[in-house]
Design an enzyme around this catalytic site. Structure first.
Site, PDB file in Angstrom:
ATOM      1  N   HIS A  71       0.872  -1.184   0.074  1.00 45.62           N
ATOM      2  CA  HIS A  71       0.063  -0.022  -0.128  1.00 45.62           C
ATOM      3  C   HIS A  71       0.915   1.203  -0.035  1.00 45.62           C
ATOM      4  O   HIS A  71       1.205   1.511   1.176  1.00 45.62           O
ATOM      5  CB  HIS A  71      -0.896  -0.065   1.155  1.00 45.62           C
ATOM      6  CG  HIS A  71      -1.780  -1.106   1.091  1.00 45.62           C
ATOM      7  ND1 HIS A  71      -1.457  -2.473   1.629  1.00 45.62           N
ATOM      8  CD2 HIS A  71      -3.175  -1.045   0.888  1.00 45.62           C
ATOM      9  CE1 HIS A  71      -2.646  -3.190   1.501  1.00 45.62           C
ATOM     10  NE2 HIS A  71      -3.423  -2.430   1.229  1.00 45.62           N
ATOM     11  N   GLY A  83      -3.810  -3.527  12.625  1.00 42.60           N
ATOM     12  CA  GLY A  83      -4.440  -4.420  11.345  1.00 42.60           C
ATOM     13  C   GLY A  83      -5.378  -3.613  11.275  1.00 42.60           C
ATOM     14  O   GLY A  83      -5.902  -2.955  10.295  1.00 42.60           O
ATOM     15  N   ASP A 107      -8.299   7.786   7.474  1.00 51.09           N
ATOM     16  CA  ASP A 107      -9.604   8.283   7.459  1.00 51.09           C
ATOM     17  C   ASP A 107     -10.406   6.884   8.037  1.00 51.09           C
ATOM     18  O   ASP A 107     -11.176   6.989   8.814  1.00 51.09           O
ATOM     19  CB  ASP A 107     -10.143   8.547   5.934  1.00 51.09           C
ATOM     20  CG  ASP A 107      -9.697   9.813   5.463  1.00 51.09           C
ATOM     21  OD1 ASP A 107     -10.110  10.968   6.119  1.00 51.09           O
ATOM     22  OD2 ASP A 107      -8.973   9.770   4.458  1.00 51.09           O
ATOM     23  N   GLY A 108     -10.048   5.900   7.650  1.00 52.33           N
ATOM     24  CA  GLY A 108     -10.664   4.655   8.195  1.00 52.33           C
ATOM     25  C   GLY A 108     -10.395   4.401   9.752  1.00 52.33           C
ATOM     26  O   GLY A 108     -11.710   3.980  10.410  1.00 52.33           O
ATOM     27  N   ASN A 164      -6.362  12.686   3.288  1.00 53.49           N
ATOM     28  CA  ASN A 164      -5.804  12.857   1.818  1.00 53.49           C
ATOM     29  C   ASN A 164      -7.246  12.705   0.886  1.00 53.49           C
ATOM     30  O   ASN A 164      -7.294  12.554  -0.106  1.00 53.49           O
ATOM     31  CB  ASN A 164      -5.192  11.770   1.455  1.00 53.49           C
ATOM     32  CG  ASN A 164      -5.570  10.410   1.907  1.00 53.49           C
ATOM     33  OD1 ASN A 164      -6.849  10.084   1.768  1.00 53.49           O
ATOM     34  ND2 ASN A 164      -4.343   9.392   2.138  1.00 53.49           N
ATOM     35  N   HIS A 205      -4.113   4.398  -3.291  1.00 59.12           N
ATOM     36  CA  HIS A 205      -4.033   3.615  -2.207  1.00 59.12           C
ATOM     37  C   HIS A 205      -3.242   2.236  -2.144  1.00 59.12           C
ATOM     38  O   HIS A 205      -2.339   2.231  -1.199  1.00 59.12           O
ATOM     39  CB  HIS A 205      -5.479   3.168  -1.852  1.00 59.12           C
ATOM     40  CG  HIS A 205      -5.774   2.279  -0.515  1.00 59.12           C
ATOM     41  ND1 HIS A 205      -5.479   3.019   0.838  1.00 59.12           N
ATOM     42  CD2 HIS A 205      -6.128   0.969  -0.424  1.00 59.12           C
ATOM     43  CE1 HIS A 205      -5.762   1.948   1.604  1.00 59.12           C
ATOM     44  NE2 HIS A 205      -6.101   0.834   0.989  1.00 59.12           N
ATOM     45  N   GLU A 239     -16.886  -0.128  25.401  1.00 58.44           N
ATOM     46  CA  GLU A 239     -16.366  -1.525  25.691  1.00 58.44           C
ATOM     47  C   GLU A 239     -15.279  -1.536  24.596  1.00 58.44           C
ATOM     48  O   GLU A 239     -14.120  -2.346  24.764  1.00 58.44           O
ATOM     49  CB  GLU A 239     -17.376  -2.627  25.764  1.00 58.44           C
ATOM     50  CG  GLU A 239     -17.899  -2.778  26.948  1.00 58.44           C
ATOM     51  CD  GLU A 239     -19.035  -2.253  27.349  1.00 58.44           C
ATOM     52  OE1 GLU A 239     -19.907  -2.172  28.268  1.00 58.44           O
ATOM     53  OE2 GLU A 239     -19.487  -1.484  26.279  1.00 58.44           O
ATOM     54  N   HIS A 271     -28.601 -10.966  27.253  1.00 53.56           N
ATOM     55  CA  HIS A 271     -27.448 -10.584  28.140  1.00 53.56           C
ATOM     56  C   HIS A 271     -27.055 -11.980  28.838  1.00 53.56           C
ATOM     57  O   HIS A 271     -26.119 -11.934  29.742  1.00 53.56           O
ATOM     58  CB  HIS A 271     -27.865  -9.562  29.436  1.00 53.56           C
ATOM     59  CG  HIS A 271     -27.838  -8.127  29.106  1.00 53.56           C
ATOM     60  ND1 HIS A 271     -28.767  -7.607  28.043  1.00 53.56           N
ATOM     61  CD2 HIS A 271     -27.399  -7.245  29.755  1.00 53.56           C
ATOM     62  CE1 HIS A 271     -28.511  -6.554  28.099  1.00 53.56           C
ATOM     63  NE2 HIS A 271     -27.535  -6.156  28.938  1.00 53.56           N
TER      64      HIS A 271
END
Length: 654
Positions: free
Chosen positions: A26, A115, A153-154, A183, A257, A403, A465
């Site tokens: 990448h 990751g 951004d992700g 970008n 990318h 969480e 639950h």
């Protein structure tokens, strides 16, 4: 004077050459963020590549981990011994330190595995908490470093990213800085396809210091970094960049990318960026600039080493950093277990866990508890003060209803070193934390994940639950030790095992409902072997009852009833399958025996075929739970002494 433009191009072409050599990668991140990264390393970062594990080093996290060649290029150029030219040439190949996404190898300068997008920024919050708490305990003379995260951004679009922004601002983690690669491109194309909000405004609303700069303007970037270091709030530097900058065919485009590169791209980039050097060839003058930049950290480390030698708490600091337990740990744990054994009343194992945690506040002060807005029902705050914006010395972090973030923070704290993180919430929320728990297992981090409300014993909250399938799913996770203790003594033993474990995380699945006390006087830690014979038959076994958690109490009661009928039954408690599976075959065979077996667990049967043969039987759940009181549900689903006796009769008759 250091030529940062050339240092940036060294990053750019080191990455480009490695990606071309690998045939994949990448390129967008390393080519687009080269000036940002070079400026950080040239003027502001405090590290010493000659001592990559120096405790007071700045932490650098590449949250947008797909752009891993940015990090590897930086580490290579900065002089980290493990990241050689040969390592760059083995990028994305088996056994290479330059894996497809960064995988923790702190001796090589890779601070944490990243990751899944969002995990890196969340782990960065944990690292900043660790630095702040250690500084609160040992002072800024020993602990005074920053956490820098390269962010895409992700990372900010994932929900965990917003949780990270929110809590970091609330806690005023002033030594945390995000360097956002703004970008305007994601894998699908322009970010406008899926987002139209004002991202910097999100940070401002969460009490962050925010600066927006041209991500290729070195002086603007440097000024923004200096301002971030001077502000007491966490900082976002929004760097407007061009993805794949320098490759005319791809820069600013979707293909920038990760589109496959060609040799023509490399030739064109060398022309545009005025880089006449052969692949992997870095001129001596540029390497000298990198070496000069790194001297700042070398000097800082030497000064720090002198301060450490004179510090009044040097021994305790070194113990915390090493992750070592106190020298009297055996006595401490024996005392705690004996205290639990002395109380023979039935009580929830989550209550016991809270008592153990409280008992450890003095002998193990580095313990750091993170809880998701469940202080009262989980009961792990007793004797602890809160870590907050005004006082960073506390050992209890109120994470709010976050969480996803909390699990990742535990990873960041554990990877940072110096503290032992404990994550506390309900087991039904474990799936929110699964990515972080998987990362902890993958990295071999000693994080402890404590979960209450372990099954249908939750009662009237209903099936949402009641996590009947969760135990099986985490037992399937490599390098995760899953404990479901039967009573107070086993709960104390599970804590002991988890805190002695340095090579991976542990999960404690604990009950809301009272657990019958099945263990008495404490000698050795029987849970350490994963399973053991709690009650042996008087003579050759007719039947073996295998159980975990509160169902061990049912097995004990059923065993007594079977004995009254003349049936010679044994009870085996199985608090940790992973530890039992690691025992030798002779021990496992002796514990399990050759008689017919009944497995008993208020959960799905998935995985029980490891211990049960076709001629054996399982008593547990076959679907989701329901809403009613615990005792009603156990009877309704047939997890009872009566059911055990019925199944035993059938097996013995058959």
């Amino acid at each position: 004077m250091t030529d940062i433009h050339s240092m940036a191009n060294a990053i750019r072409f080191t990455a480009l050459d490695a990606i071309l050599n690998a045939g994949e990668g990448h390129q967008g991140v390393p080519l687009g963020m080269a000036e940002i990264a070079a400026t950080l390393y040239a003027r502001h970062l405090k590290v010493d590549p000659k001592d990559p594990l120096w405790p007071d080093r700045d932490r650098v996290i590449l949250s947008n981990g797909h752009g891993s060649m940015l990090l590897y290029a930086l580490l290579h150029l900065a002089g980290y011994a493990h990241v050689t030219t040969d390592a760059l040439k083995s990028f994305r190949r088996l056994g290479s330190v330059c894996a497809g996404h960064p995988e923790i190898e702190q001796a090589a300068g890779i601070e944490i595995t990243t990751g899944l997008l969002g995990q890196g920024v969340a782990c960065a919050v944990g690292m900043a908490v660790a630095e702040a708490r250690l500084a609160g305990r040992f002072g800024s003379g020993l602990v005074d470093h920053r956490t820098w995260a390269f962010v895409g951004d992700g990372c900010l679009q994932e929900g965990v990213g917003q949780e990270a922004i929110s809590l970091a601002g609330h806690l005023r983690l002033g030594k945390l800085t995000f360097l956002w690669d703004d970008n305007h491109i994601t894998d699908d194309g322009d970010t406008a396809l899926s987002i139209s909000e004002d991202v910097p405004a999100r940070f401002r609303a969460a009490n962050w210091h925010v600066t927006e700069v041209d991500g290729h303007d070195i002086e603007a970037i440097s000024a923004a970094m200096a301002a971030a270091m001077a502000d007491p709030r966490p900082s976002l530097i929004a760097c407007r960049t061009t993805i794949a900058r320098g490759i005319p065919r791809l820069e600013g485009q979707r293909g920038g990318h990760s589109a496959p590169l060609t040799s023509e791209d490399a030739i064109a980039a060398r022309g545009v960026m005025h880089w006449p050097h052969a692949p992997f060839d870095i001129p001596d003058s540029i390497r000298a600039d990198w070496d000069t930049a790194m001297r700042r950290g070398t000097v800082a480390r030497a000064d720090w080493t002198s301060r450490l030698a004179q510090h009044s708490d040097v021994v305790e600091f070194q113990r915390w950093v090493a992750g070592a337990l106190p020298s009297d740990w055996d006595q401490t744990q024996t005392r705690i277990a004996q205290d639990q054994a002395a109380n023979t009343a039935a009580r929830p194992t989550i209550t016991t866990s809270g008592e153990v945690c409280a008992a450890l506040s003095a002998p193990l002060p580095e313990l750091t508890v993170l809880c998701a807005d469940l202080e009262a029902p989980t009961n792990h705050k007793r004797g602890r003060i809160a870590f907050n914006a005004d006082d960073h010395s506390g050992s209890y972090v109120h994470c709010g209803v976050r969480e996803h973030l909390m699990g990742s923070m535990c990873d960041g704290i554990a990877a940072h070193g110096g503290l032992r993180p404990v994550n506390v919430t309900y087991l039904a929320f474990a799936d929110y934390e699964r990515p972080a728990m998987r990362m902890a297992a993958l990295m071999g981090l000693p994080a402890l994940f404590v979960f209450s409300h372990d099954g249908i014993g939750v009662g009237s909250n209903g099936p949402t639950h009641q996590p009947v399938e969760v135990l099986a799913s985490f037992r399937a996770m490599p390098n995760m030790r899953v404990f479901r203790p039967a009573d107070a003594v086993e709960t104390a033993e599970a804590w002991d095992i988890a805190l002695r474990t340095t090579g991976g995380p542990s999960l404690l699945a604990l009950s809301k409902q009272p657990a019958r006390q099945v263990r008495g006087a404490v000698g050795q830690n029987l849970s350490a072997r994963g399973a053991y014979v709690l009650h042996e038959a008087d003579g050759a076994r007719d039947l073996t009852l295998l159980a975990t958690g509160t169902e061990v109490g049912l097995a004990v009661e059923a065993c007594a009833a079977l004995g009254a009928r003349g049936v010679k039954a044994a009870v085996v408690s199985m608090p940790c399958w992973e530890l039992f599976n690691a025992e030798d075959r002779a021990y496992r065979d002796a514990v399990l025996g050759t008689a017919r077996r009944i497995g008993i667990e208020a959960a799905m049967d998935f995985g029980w075929d490891r211990w049960l043969r076709p001629q054996d039987c399982f008593i547990g759940m076959s679907g989701y739970g329901a809403s009613d009181r615990s005792e009603t549900l156990y009877a309704h689903f047939g997890i009872s002494v009566e059911r055990i006796l019925q199944v035993a009769d059938r097996l013995l008759a058959g």
